[in-house]
Design a protein around this motif. Sequence first.
Motif, mmCIF file in Angstrom:
data_model
loop_
_atom_site.group_PDB
_atom_site.id
_atom_site.type_symbol
_atom_site.label_atom_id
_atom_site.label_comp_id
_atom_site.label_asym_id
_atom_site.label_seq_id
_atom_site.Cartn_x
_atom_site.Cartn_y
_atom_site.Cartn_z
ATOM 1 N N HIS A 223 0.815 -1.209 0.000
ATOM 2 C CA HIS A 223 0.000 0.000 0.000
ATOM 3 C C HIS A 223 0.851 1.263 0.000
ATOM 4 N N GLU A 224 1.983 1.205 0.679
ATOM 5 C CA GLU A 224 2.886 2.359 0.664
ATOM 6 C C GLU A 224 3.341 2.654 -0.769
ATOM 7 N N ASN A 225 3.637 1.605 -1.523
ATOM 8 C CA ASN A 225 4.127 1.784 -2.896
ATOM 9 C C ASN A 225 3.015 2.154 -3.867
ATOM 10 N N GLU A 226 1.823 1.614 -3.640
ATOM 11 C CA GLU A 226 0.654 2.043 -4.424
ATOM 12 C C GLU A 226 0.457 3.551 -4.262
ATOM 13 N N SER A 227 0.425 3.965 -3.008
ATOM 14 C CA SER A 227 0.150 5.356 -2.681
ATOM 15 C C SER A 227 1.236 6.288 -3.216
ATOM 16 N N ALA A 228 2.502 5.850 -3.112
ATOM 17 C CA ALA A 228 3.615 6.695 -3.562
ATOM 18 C C ALA A 228 3.519 6.993 -5.057
ATOM 19 N N GLN A 229 3.103 6.001 -5.837
ATOM 20 C CA GLN A 229 3.032 6.198 -7.288
ATOM 21 C C GLN A 229 1.995 7.257 -7.669
ATOM 22 N N ILE A 230 0.801 7.123 -7.085
ATOM 23 C CA ILE A 230 -0.256 8.056 -7.485
ATOM 24 C C ILE A 230 0.017 9.466 -6.982
ATOM 25 N N GLU A 231 0.618 9.571 -5.790
ATOM 26 C CA GLU A 231 0.929 10.906 -5.275
ATOM 27 C C GLU A 231 2.041 11.552 -6.085
ATOM 28 N N ALA A 232 2.996 10.751 -6.551
ATOM 29 C CA ALA A 232 4.089 11.297 -7.353
ATOM 30 C C ALA A 232 3.595 11.784 -8.710
ATOM 31 N N ILE A 233 2.624 11.060 -9.271
ATOM 32 C CA ILE A 233 2.145 11.379 -10.627
ATOM 33 C C ILE A 233 0.997 12.389 -10.608
ATOM 34 N N GLN A 234 -0.005 12.141 -9.736
ATOM 35 C CA GLN A 234 -1.233 12.946 -9.787
ATOM 36 C C GLN A 234 -1.335 13.971 -8.669
ATOM 37 N N LYS A 235 -0.378 13.973 -7.761
ATOM 38 C CA LYS A 235 -0.295 14.984 -6.693
ATOM 39 C C LYS A 235 -1.499 14.971 -5.745
ATOM 40 N N HIS A 236 -2.136 13.819 -5.567
ATOM 41 C CA HIS A 236 -3.194 13.707 -4.558
ATOM 42 C C HIS A 236 -3.186 12.286 -3.991
ATOM 43 N N ASN A 237 -3.934 12.089 -2.903
ATOM 44 C CA ASN A 237 -3.963 10.778 -2.238
ATOM 45 C C ASN A 237 -4.645 9.738 -3.116
ATOM 46 N N LEU A 238 -4.268 8.485 -2.903
ATOM 47 C CA LEU A 238 -4.950 7.390 -3.574
ATOM 48 C C LEU A 238 -6.351 7.229 -3.005
ATOM 49 N N SER A 239 -6.493 7.295 -1.664
ATOM 50 C CA SER A 239 -7.805 7.193 -1.030
ATOM 51 C C SER A 239 -7.859 8.132 0.164
ATOM 52 N N ASN A 240 -9.073 8.428 0.596
ATOM 53 C CA ASN A 240 -9.252 9.339 1.722
ATOM 54 C C ASN A 240 -9.054 8.645 3.065
ATOM 55 N N TYR A 241 -9.390 7.343 3.114
ATOM 56 C CA TYR A 241 -9.259 6.581 4.357
ATOM 57 C C TYR A 241 -8.634 5.225 4.070
ATOM 58 N N TRP A 242 -7.753 4.803 4.974
ATOM 59 C CA TRP A 242 -7.142 3.477 4.883
ATOM 60 C C TRP A 242 -7.580 2.661 6.083
ATOM 61 N N LEU A 243 -8.139 1.484 5.840
ATOM 62 C CA LEU A 243 -8.555 0.586 6.916
ATOM 63 C C LEU A 243 -7.738 -0.697 6.815
ATOM 64 N N HIS A 244 -6.799 -0.860 7.723
ATOM 65 C CA HIS A 244 -5.943 -2.052 7.732
ATOM 66 C C HIS A 244 -6.401 -3.000 8.838
ATOM 67 N N ALA A 245 -6.916 -4.140 8.436
ATOM 68 C CA ALA A 245 -7.500 -5.091 9.380
ATOM 69 C C ALA A 245 -6.441 -6.051 9.913
ATOM 70 N N GLU A 246 -6.584 -6.393 11.182
ATOM 71 C CA GLU A 246 -5.729 -7.415 11.781
ATOM 72 C C GLU A 246 -6.165 -8.797 11.300
ATOM 73 N N HIS A 247 -5.440 -9.818 11.729
ATOM 74 C CA HIS A 247 -5.670 -11.158 11.208
ATOM 75 C C HIS A 247 -6.581 -11.988 12.095
ATOM 76 N N LEU A 248 -7.208 -12.971 11.470
ATOM 77 C CA LEU A 248 -8.000 -13.960 12.185
ATOM 78 C C LEU A 248 -7.069 -15.091 12.582
ATOM 79 N N ASN A 249 -7.023 -15.400 13.861
ATOM 80 C CA ASN A 249 -6.105 -16.416 14.371
ATOM 81 C C ASN A 249 -6.790 -17.763 14.594
#
Length: 325
Positions: free
Chosen positions: A101-127
């Motif tokens: 996700h860091e690399n996804e976001s870096a590409q779009i911000e470098a090219i289009q000068k805005h965020n990829l998304s407004n909110y990021w929801l990173h879920a923990e794992h099911l054990n």
Amino acid sequence: AYVSNNHVYFVVSKFKDYGKLSNKNIKDLISGSRVEISENKKEPGDFVLWKPSKKSEPAWDSPWGLGRPGWHTECFAMASDILKTPFDIHAGGLDLKFPHHENESAQIEAIQKHNLSNYWLHAEHLNMDNEKMSKSLGNFIDVSTLIEKNGSDVVRLFLLSAHYRTKVSFSQKKLDECKKMIEKIKRFAKNFNIDSKNIELKFSSEHELFIDALNDDLNTPGAIGVFFSFISEMNKKIAENSINDADKEKSLVFLKLFNSIFDILDFNNLLHQNIPKELQDLLVSRQEARKNLDWKLSDSIRDKIESLGWQVEDTSSGQNLSKKK
């Protein structure tokens, strides 16, 4: 970016906001992470934008020969083309936060000068047995099996009973507890005319507490706690026969608000439980007998209903019919 041996790499050191999503500096991110090691890179953290295809992989012509986009670029390209950017919510497992996700976001911000998304929801794992559930470990249960055994509403409530950023340990005992919770909601809902479709959704302080919990980083267990506290309070009033019209309206609003988000109840099923015509007629007759204070007739009709395998409960909102267990 730079070209190296027919690969194209993104230079993370030239992107000043790199690490913003993970909230770490580049050195800390690379240390111990799943970055690809390659002699073609100038720096370990640089990531591939384009690479030569292997024989078994799809390939497209390019200035650097036949090849394909890197993983991070594939997702960035699809998101940009199909969803358009910025879109509202980007979700995923915590393990995808870096580097993907860091690399996804870096590409779009470098090219289009805005965020990829407004909110990021990173879920923990099911054990499972205190280990992350995964195909590689073979310690997983597929969703279809869980739903077949427990029902989709139970599985949904089980997963939402924990915050999305906390680890969840699979347990059949917890699923069984969720079944009981849903039965409690259903019993509560049967006290009210849930077919009142035109009711105005006026929010009281209890409803606001529920919404506040959800607005607090999607705190679903907190919201569920508020909802069940409300049910307990109303059930006491029902038992004491002290529930008033304002309470009934608040209850109906809360049921609809809760279900609009958690989708646990099937209102149509609650309303139409395939009650035989004979039973419907008996309920009407019993209601009329009670209205006329004919308790002997009312009791005899109750006995008739029970002989047919049903039971009737008198509540402040009317007669509640259910199958005998």
